[in-house]
Design a protein around this motif. Structure first.
Motif, mmCIF file in Angstrom:
data_model
loop_
_atom_site.group_PDB
_atom_site.id
_atom_site.type_symbol
_atom_site.label_atom_id
_atom_site.label_comp_id
_atom_site.label_asym_id
_atom_site.label_seq_id
_atom_site.Cartn_x
_atom_site.Cartn_y
_atom_site.Cartn_z
ATOM 1 N N SER A 1 0.762 -1.211 0.069
ATOM 2 C CA SER A 1 -0.080 -0.123 0.079
ATOM 3 C C SER A 1 0.793 1.212 -0.011
ATOM 4 O O SER A 1 0.263 2.454 -0.008
ATOM 5 C CB SER A 1 -0.838 0.105 1.433
ATOM 6 O OG SER A 1 -0.102 -0.132 2.480
ATOM 7 N N GLY A 2 2.077 1.218 0.259
ATOM 8 C CA GLY A 2 2.952 2.271 0.407
ATOM 9 C C GLY A 2 3.322 2.583 1.913
ATOM 10 O O GLY A 2 4.200 3.670 2.177
ATOM 11 N N ALA A 3 2.492 2.247 2.503
ATOM 12 C CA ALA A 3 2.873 2.445 4.123
ATOM 13 C C ALA A 3 4.114 1.839 4.679
ATOM 14 O O ALA A 3 4.512 2.216 5.583
ATOM 15 C CB ALA A 3 1.586 2.025 4.807
ATOM 16 N N THR A 4 4.570 0.744 3.983
ATOM 17 C CA THR A 4 5.969 0.076 4.324
ATOM 18 C C THR A 4 6.888 0.080 2.944
ATOM 19 O O THR A 4 6.414 0.553 1.987
ATOM 20 C CB THR A 4 5.424 -1.190 4.691
ATOM 21 O OG1 THR A 4 4.871 -1.968 3.636
ATOM 22 C CG2 THR A 4 4.591 -1.275 5.820
ATOM 23 N N GLU A 5 7.843 -0.455 3.276
ATOM 24 C CA GLU A 5 8.864 -0.519 2.378
ATOM 25 C C GLU A 5 9.689 -1.699 2.381
ATOM 26 O O GLU A 5 9.845 -2.319 3.402
ATOM 27 C CB GLU A 5 9.769 0.744 2.048
ATOM 28 C CG GLU A 5 10.461 1.138 3.651
ATOM 29 C CD GLU A 5 10.868 2.437 3.656
ATOM 30 O OE1 GLU A 5 10.593 3.345 2.700
ATOM 31 O OE2 GLU A 5 11.867 2.797 4.163
ATOM 32 N N THR A 6 10.327 -2.251 1.338
ATOM 33 C CA THR A 6 11.307 -3.373 1.405
ATOM 34 C C THR A 6 12.706 -2.855 0.916
ATOM 35 O O THR A 6 13.230 -1.981 0.187
ATOM 36 C CB THR A 6 10.674 -4.311 0.155
ATOM 37 O OG1 THR A 6 9.299 -4.711 0.439
ATOM 38 C CG2 THR A 6 11.792 -5.398 -0.159
#
Length: 286
Positions: free
Chosen positions: A272-277
């Protein structure tokens, strides 16, 4: 809220991947304080279940091997799952239906019966086979539940087009015990030199030790793709804006480990864009 196992591995059912499972279990056993005999029993029984998936589940084709481990109060629960035709050497007990069978037929299944405190075979309605085993563990070994939340990386695709490897592990001490062993085993698979394997282990150590406060979930998810002398690694889900702190993390006063030891490191939005990798590449050029 739904929960996830403390350790989950999803791998192609290749025989060489059984070693990766054993490394994860050995790290878990060390973290829980199992003795040598208990660790050997755990590894041997789970190895037999995984070998059965490699040999029988997909009739010579490739498919997923899934291993879940939960640390309970006084017990270690292991589930080995396939999505294939199942294990042909099951023995039907007392007219029991196909949904419930005990580990009774074949030399490998007899080993599982002998070494596990409890073992059973299930055939889920959706197909495949589940082998459920329980082993004794210290009474104080129970771990907090892991929530099935966050947008972690999936396994992806390996260089040869096959499914790669996915690991999720409870953040904290368990990740520190399991992740370096698993990634070191995969570095060996990629034909890394001893020095480069040590680099991979150090990267894993630093990530596992520093990820907890930056994760957007209660578990660290890892996706790995392997090619000769190349490892592509994906870690997450990190809170938005926190992936860069992993790249800058140091150990024992050294320069930032990931920045120094990887060939490339980048942060990418996840879900969702609230997290990142965090995406890393390690290459052995020797």
């Amino acid at each position: 809220m739904a929960t996830a196992p403390h350790v989950r591995l999803t791998l192609p059912n290749r025989p060489e991947n059984v070693l990766v499972v054993r490394q994860a279990l050995s790290g878990l056993a060390a973290r829980l304080g199992l003795d040598a005999i208990e660790t050997n029993d755990l590894n041997t029984a789970v190895t037999e279940a995984c070998n059965n998936v490699a040999m029988h589940a997909y009739e010579g084709e490739e498919g997923p091997l899934e291993v879940d481990v939960d640390v309970l109060d006084g017990a270690l629960a292991v589930l080995v799952r396939d999505q294939g035709v199942g294990i042909e050497t099951h023995r039907r007990v007392g007219g029991a239906s196909s949904e419930h069978r005990t580990a009774g037929g074949g030399m490998g299944l007899a080993v599982i019966d002998a070494l596990a405190e409890h073992a059973e075979f299930l055939e889920p309605a959706g197909g495949g086979t589940e082998v459920r085993m329980e082993f004794p563990a210290p009474d104080d070994s129970v771990l907090p539940p892991v929530h099935a939340d966050g947008d972690g990386p999936d396994a992806g695709t390996a260089a040869d087009g096959s499914s790669a490897i996915a690991l999720s592990v409870a953040a904290g001490a368990l990740a520190q015990a399991v992740l370096p062993r698993v990634l070191s085993a995969l570095a060996v698979r990629a034909h890394f030199t001893t020095d480069r394997i040590s680099d991979v282990q150090l990267v894993a150590d630093v990530l596992a030790a520093n990820a907890g406060d930056s994760l957007g979930a209660s578990r660290l998810a890892v996706g790995v793709s392997i090619a000769p002398r190349v490892l592509d690694l994906r870690f997450g889900p990190f809170q938005a804006g926190r992936g860069a702190s992993m790249i800058a993390a140091a150990a024992d006063g050294l320069a930032p480990v990931i920045e120094r030891l990887t060939d490339s490191a980048r942060v990418a939005p996840a879900g969702s864009g609230a997290t990142e990798t965090l995406e890393l590449r390690l290459v052995d050029r020797h």
